[in-house]
Design a protein around this motif. Sequence first.
Motif, short mmCIF file in Angstrom:
data_model
loop_
_atom_site.label_atom_id
_atom_site.label_comp_id
_atom_site.label_asym_id
_atom_site.label_seq_id
_atom_site.Cartn_x
_atom_site.Cartn_y
_atom_site.Cartn_z
N PRO A 929 0.82 -1.22 0.00
CA PRO A 929 0.00 0.00 0.00
C PRO A 929 0.86 1.28 0.00
N GLU A 930 1.95 1.27 0.76
CA GLU A 930 2.83 2.46 0.81
C GLU A 930 3.45 2.72 -0.56
N THR A 931 3.88 1.66 -1.23
CA THR A 931 4.47 1.82 -2.55
C THR A 931 3.43 2.35 -3.54
N GLU A 932 2.21 1.78 -3.44
CA GLU A 932 1.14 2.25 -4.32
C GLU A 932 0.83 3.73 -4.08
N LYS A 933 0.86 4.11 -2.82
CA LYS A 933 0.57 5.51 -2.49
C LYS A 933 1.62 6.45 -3.10
N GLU A 934 2.89 6.06 -3.01
CA GLU A 934 3.95 6.91 -3.57
C GLU A 934 3.86 6.96 -5.10
N LEU A 935 3.55 5.84 -5.71
CA LEU A 935 3.42 5.84 -7.16
C LEU A 935 2.27 6.72 -7.62
N SER A 936 1.26 6.84 -6.77
CA SER A 936 0.11 7.67 -7.14
C SER A 936 0.44 9.17 -7.12
N ARG A 937 1.61 9.54 -6.61
CA ARG A 937 2.00 10.95 -6.54
C ARG A 937 2.40 11.52 -7.90
N VAL A 938 2.68 10.66 -8.84
CA VAL A 938 3.06 11.15 -10.16
C VAL A 938 1.91 10.89 -11.13
N ALA A 939 1.82 11.75 -12.14
CA ALA A 939 0.72 11.66 -13.10
C ALA A 939 0.83 10.38 -13.91
N ASP A 940 -0.35 9.96 -14.44
CA ASP A 940 -0.35 8.78 -15.29
C ASP A 940 0.59 8.98 -16.48
N ASN A 941 0.59 10.20 -17.02
CA ASN A 941 1.50 10.52 -18.12
C ASN A 941 2.81 11.03 -17.54
N LEU A 942 3.80 10.19 -17.53
CA LEU A 942 5.07 10.55 -16.89
C LEU A 942 5.78 11.70 -17.58
N GLN A 943 5.45 11.99 -18.82
CA GLN A 943 6.11 13.06 -19.54
C GLN A 943 5.76 14.43 -18.99
N ASP A 944 4.66 14.47 -18.21
CA ASP A 944 4.23 15.75 -17.66
C ASP A 944 4.95 16.11 -16.37
N GLU A 945 5.74 15.20 -15.84
CA GLU A 945 6.37 15.42 -14.54
C GLU A 945 7.83 15.86 -14.71
N SER A 946 8.32 16.64 -13.74
CA SER A 946 9.73 17.04 -13.71
C SER A 946 10.58 15.88 -13.27
N VAL A 947 11.85 15.97 -13.62
CA VAL A 947 12.75 14.88 -13.26
C VAL A 947 12.88 14.76 -11.74
N GLU A 948 12.75 15.89 -11.01
CA GLU A 948 12.84 15.83 -9.56
C GLU A 948 11.69 15.01 -8.97
N ASN A 949 10.45 15.25 -9.46
CA ASN A 949 9.29 14.50 -8.97
C ASN A 949 9.40 13.02 -9.32
N LEU A 950 9.80 12.73 -10.52
CA LEU A 950 9.95 11.34 -10.94
C LEU A 950 10.99 10.62 -10.10
N LEU A 951 12.12 11.33 -9.87
CA LEU A 951 13.21 10.70 -9.13
C LEU A 951 12.82 10.45 -7.69
N ALA A 952 12.03 11.35 -7.11
CA ALA A 952 11.62 11.18 -5.72
C ALA A 952 10.83 9.89 -5.51
N VAL A 953 10.15 9.39 -6.55
CA VAL A 953 9.36 8.15 -6.45
C VAL A 953 10.16 6.95 -6.95
N ALA A 954 10.97 7.18 -7.98
CA ALA A 954 11.67 6.06 -8.60
C ALA A 954 12.89 5.61 -7.81
N ALA A 955 13.55 6.54 -7.10
CA ALA A 955 14.85 6.22 -6.52
C ALA A 955 14.82 5.45 -5.21
#
Length: 1020
Positions: A929-955
Amino acid sequence: MTDFKRYVCWDVENVISTIQTEAVVASPAVFLSTHTPLSIQRSRINGRSFSPTGESVTEEDILDDFLNRRTNTRTLLLPVVGESGSGKSHLVRWIRENIQPSEQRKIIYLEKSKTSLRHVIDSLLDGVEDEEIAQIRKDIRHVTGAFNAASLARRLITQLSVALADLGRDSVSGKKRQLVGPRGISLLLQDPLLQEQMLAPGKFIPQFAQHFLSDRETGEERPPRFSLEDLPLSPDAIAGDMAAPTRQIFGFLMSRPELQSLAVELLNEHWDKAVRELSSLGGGRLLGAMQKVREIYARQGKEIILLVEDFALIQGVQSDLLDAITETSQREGQTVLAPMRTLMAITSGYFHDLPETAATRIGASTGGFVYNLDIVLGEGKTGTEDIASFVARYLNAARVGRGALESAGSNAVPNKCDECPVKSLCHDSFGASVEGFGLYPFNRPALTRIVHGLAENPYAFVPRDVLGSGVIPILTNAYGAIRKGEFPSAFFQENYKTVRGVDQALPNIVSDAIETRDPLNAKRRRAALEFWADAPTQLMNLHQGIGEAFSLPDMTLDDLPDKPLPPVDSGQAIPQKDQSTSPPPPKELPALQRKIQVVENWAATGSRLTADEANTVRTIISRSVLYREEWLTPPVKPVRLTEADKSGWYLKNVKSNQVSIEDASSEGLSAGAPIVLKRNPATGEFFKSLIRLSEDAADGVRGKDIVRLASIADESRPAMRERVARYLERSDKDLVVGLRVSLLGAALAGRVVPGMPIDALYAAAFDAGQEWARPDASSRTEAWMKRFDAHMEHRSRLVDTLLSSLGVGQGATGAVHVIDAARALPLVKEAATKWDLSATELPAWGKGAAAPVRAGWETVVRGQLQELRILLGEIREHFPKGSGPGTRVVQQVSAALQMAHAQAITGPQGPELEMGAAAVADADWSTLPETEKELSRVADNLQDESVENLLAVAAPLRSPHLREMRDYLKIADSLLDTALAAARMQSQNAVSDAAEQLEGLLDEWKQAVDDAGIHGEVGK
């Protein structure tokens, strides 16, 4: 008694009206009151040159020789030679003033300021009334009135071209034959483009045309003949439309320098002819007119006295005039032409270029001698006294004034000093000439130095230069500067310098002492001591009157190590060495002494500092900066000597952009250098101490110079550190980039993410990551892990560089144990403001570690996020939300598997399911559930997100069992379907109660899973 302080006894108006550089300008009274006997020698004529005989003569000797010499032709041509400004015109003027009027003499005076053809002809023919002569005057007026300077210049160049074209090859000899005739250099004078060059401002022909029509301005000079510079031989002159014959002769001259000189000779030889033809004086008209003049005066029993101030400027009529004035007076024993005596001033250079016939006539007329005013003064007292006597007369005239001089007459020149209230102090301080005229504001040493500095040859006395460039401007400037207490002024200091090798400059150590004791008046006092006190070798006060007049009070000198030198007695002649011969070469000095002298010359006389001494100074200063640095603070650990050059702080062959020295050999002062040393007395003494240090000669090294060296080193340490940091790429900018690379690498390792607290970022940035790993590697993409491994290969060097740049080194190895947090923390904060390296210039030491997080970095981050989303989605297909604990699912599947096994209900996936169960035995299903919650922080279309936001969830580090969970659930689901089907088949056959129980268990679990899935969808 009148106060001598700021006292002046002349005014500027009197200076201008009485001190004249042109002899003809002054009135007779002023001229005679300022006249000083000239230094003159007889010189023997050798062809068209002359050599000294060593015989000195006076003006009275020349006057007597000129008026009384007898020749067999009863004509005398007496030349006075000398360079421009040597006093030739002055001597001619003096002769004129001292020829007594007589009914038996006709005096014709050709002033060099009246060089127009009309003035020359009018002066030569003055007083003679004759029809033929009247017609010549009329023709000359017509010619001079018909042209302006530009049109006359064009007609002259055309006439010269005609004269050269008419020359036959037989009329000249040698190589000149190649240049005459219609296809010779006359073609150059006909080409429009080449004509334009020869008629350009400053060239000979337009200057001649101007003076042909109008008189010369006072003091104005013009060339007396053609020179090489007047030939139109610029390589740019070849034009496409130039006629072929013209192009041929042009190229011929361009390629043969020896022919260029011959071309100039031809122009000069035929110039007079061109001028005569244009001015209607051709065919010997002037010669005939002058003969008629002589005939008329012969009948009157008169002798003609012709005085020519500058023979070179009477162009166009010279040859006819020479013929007329040297023609014998008698024919067949009868005097038919008036006797004629001619005194003419000729510049030394022009005398050498006289036509051979003229030189021959002069030699025959004078017995082979000329009077030479090009006298080089010796170093003996006569030179000094001659200078003092010459200048003092003009100083007295400036004090008396023109009106008073003219009222007094030439035989009773008043001495203004006789009525001066400060005469006694003034003459005691500044001196007076042997005639009793005061030298104030000069004295003998000052005058001698000024004369040496003005002449091209320092021992030559050129009256015009002494007056025009020395006395007049100094008196004009001093009038106001003395009254303001500002003399010797900045004007004097800038324009009058001691000539090195001729006069001793003020020793630099004296100048340095002046800077210390009298900084307010240092420049003025230095100039006064150098010129008026003859550059004493030890600090001293000026003579009382000089110091008082120039507002330079005495300094306290009681603390000097030795007794000061006595003041120079300016009222007496200063004995000096004989300058009539060249000074002997200096004795060879020891190496150190020679080097010290080089520095002395640089500081005291303005000469250039030689490359060797400049390099010695630069090396010592540059090394001192390095030695002064303790290297206990960032940006770098200690730098060894051999590394310093590589780092950009040179210790050998130090460049001027590092240590710049004013007027050092082969460099200009570089204001952009970190160390700039301007020439001044203190710096000169400082350099001497450094030279002594370089030679291990401690004696003479001043303590304050060591202090100055240390001060320069301390002040320059930041510049050195900045230069070393720039070369090693350790500037703040470089360090911020390096820290950003380190943070991105830590993100690859899952240790930091954007937005974390600064203390966590700070710790990770300086962590070499030796124990770092990604336990969740199974859920990482291949690209992510490859980049993680590549970064870790270079991270150690990256972090070591950051530590050495921002830490304090300790121990023999300089290992860093403490980081300068006060400096490092702001840099880490700045680094964390951006999590992208695109378009960033990387330091070399960070490129290896940066490569994995640079090109394609955003693509890798998005790919990792997509991988996590897929994994979670596949897990939820088989383990929906609300399914309860994951461990219960494992237990239920395990129980079902055991029951199925007991009923021999098995499938091919049984062993695989057992292995999967073992793989997820330690899995924490609650992290889903925690992982799902963090993944939900970024938009479905990943191209709309900044690299900082993407990295905060991916790293961040995730559960290490995500992929095992998914695999286990997929196998379990497959087995569930197989086992349920088998159980139902056995139940239908009623094989056993166990089969029915298994079917019930499996149905229950299946329904639970399905229900959970439905509720999960609703909740979602």
